[in-house]
Scaffold this active site. Structure first.
Site, short mmCIF file in Angstrom:
data_model
loop_
_atom_site.label_atom_id
_atom_site.label_comp_id
_atom_site.label_asym_id
_atom_site.label_seq_id
_atom_site.Cartn_x
_atom_site.Cartn_y
_atom_site.Cartn_z
N ASP A 132 27.16 28.88 -10.98
CA ASP A 132 28.17 28.09 -10.27
C ASP A 132 29.52 28.78 -10.22
OD1 ASP A 132 26.36 26.01 -9.90
OD2 ASP A 132 26.98 24.95 -11.72
N ARG B 40 16.56 29.28 -1.70
CA ARG B 40 15.16 28.93 -1.93
C ARG B 40 14.44 28.66 -0.61
NH1 ARG B 40 17.25 25.19 -6.81
NH2 ARG B 40 17.08 26.71 -8.51
N ARG C 32 19.80 16.00 -3.04
CA ARG C 32 20.96 16.20 -3.92
C ARG C 32 20.92 15.18 -5.04
NH1 ARG C 32 25.67 18.07 -2.15
NH2 ARG C 32 26.11 18.14 -4.38
N ARG D 123 16.90 13.32 -8.82
CA ARG D 123 15.96 14.07 -8.00
C ARG D 123 14.51 13.78 -8.40
NH1 ARG D 123 18.65 20.10 -7.02
NH2 ARG D 123 20.80 19.44 -7.25
#
Length: 336
Positions: free
Chosen positions: A88, A141, A158, A164
């Site tokens: 990140d 991905r 998200r 998820r």
């Protein structure tokens, strides 16, 4: 706080998500063990990336999405160090900020989490029927796996890991599987949900994936000394090479830029001579075009500063090679 000389109390900044807090408490425990005379506390914060959940990451820009608020607190001296998932953390840090340590990496590969019924049957990606929906918010991905599995459909998903997984397992949910970082699943103690771990021939992982980076103020020598115990040199060299590659291509975490690194002994006669291999890949969003290449450099682990410089240069050199092969054209097209 450390801004007025040595202190017995340091404040650690973290995102508020469950995974981030697990990671931060792990760091806190190590620091407390190594520095018993220092008190460590944790402050959790919500970042832009945590708040904007209804838009794909690639649509809202990628740099500093999960770090800006934490870096403001670091600048303001509200906190003394920040624990990040290294993937990140942008390659260009704000002025005055540095990475104080890169910690030992978990498995950096991507993992497939199948809907429970499919997981119990041992189903893999290659077994899914044409039209099966795969949930992921990562352009990287999607781009790479569209190329490998053109019959699958990729749909944005998200939210935190709990959210998820709930969306995946919902009886009326559209997803057959999710793509997630292996490391995050392990840290959340969800090993049992991993249906498949994807090798680098199938998909190259994100820069820094699986590693934690500790960001500090560059002028804070006290905190630098404190967090120095967290550094894992082998992980650091691999991640520095990866970050050099990304910096050279000016890519954020939401572009289809993948990497794989290996650090292996050169000979039995030297305990510090290693070869650092960096593989890189850039793929168009629709998977129609992919550039892959690799490079290596030899390093001496006893020469830390020189080894880090060589690792960074390896990444930059490979990025130049990619630009010559047309990688920047793919990245420019993605940003339009």
């Amino acid at each position: 706080m450390s801004n007025q000389g040595p202190s017995t109390e340091l404040v650690i900044g973290s995102r508020k998500s469950q995974l981030a807090m697990i990671q931060t408490m792990h760091v806190k425990a190590i620091l407390e063990e190594r520095h018993p005379s220092t008190t460590f506390s944790v402050v959790g914060m919500t970042t832009t990336g945590d708040e904007v959940l209804n838009v794909a990451l690639s649509k809202i820009g990628s740099k500093s999405l999960f770090t800006k608020e934490l870096e403001v607190a670091l600048y303001d001296k509200t906190v003394d160090l920040v624990v990040h998932s290294l993937k990140d953390l942008p390659t260009q840090l704000p002025e005055g900020m540095v990475i104080g340590a890169i910690m030992k990496r978990e498995d950096p590969r991507d993992a497939v989490v199948m809907k429970l019924g499919l997981h119990e049957k041992g189903v893999k990606l290659e077994d899914l029927p044409v039209g099966s929906v795969i949930g992921t918010s990562s352009v990287r991905r999607i781009a790479q796996l569209k190329r490998r599995f053109p019959g699958l459909v990729f749909q944005d998903v998200r939210g935190n890991l709990n959210t998820r997984l709930a969306k995946l397992d919902a009886a009326d949910g559209p997803y057959s599987a999710l793509l997630l970082a292996h490391a995050g699943l392990v840290r959340m103690n969800w090993h049992s949900r991993i249906s498949q771990t994807l090798d680098p021939d199938t998909i190259l992982h994100a820069v820094g994936q699986g590693a934690l980076g500790i960001e500090i103020r560059g002028s804070d020598a006290v905190v630098q000394q404190v967090v120095g115990v967290l550094e894992d040199l082998e992980t650091a060299l691999r991640c520095i090479a990866e970050r050099g590659f990304m910096r050279g291509l000016e890519g954020g975490c939401s572009v289809p830029l993948g990497v794989w690194t290996e650090l292996t002994p050169i000979s039995a006669s030297s305990s510090t001579a290693y070869r650092l291999l960096l593989k890189g890949g850039v793929c168009s969003v629709d998977g129609s075009r992919e550039i892959r290449d690799e490079a290596f450099v030899d390093v001496d682990l006893s020469q830390v500063a020189e080894s880090k410089a060589r690792a960074s240069q390896l990444g930059l050199d490979l990025s130049v090679k990619f630009i010559e092969l047309g990688a920047r054209d793919i990245l420019v097209e993605i940003r339009k």
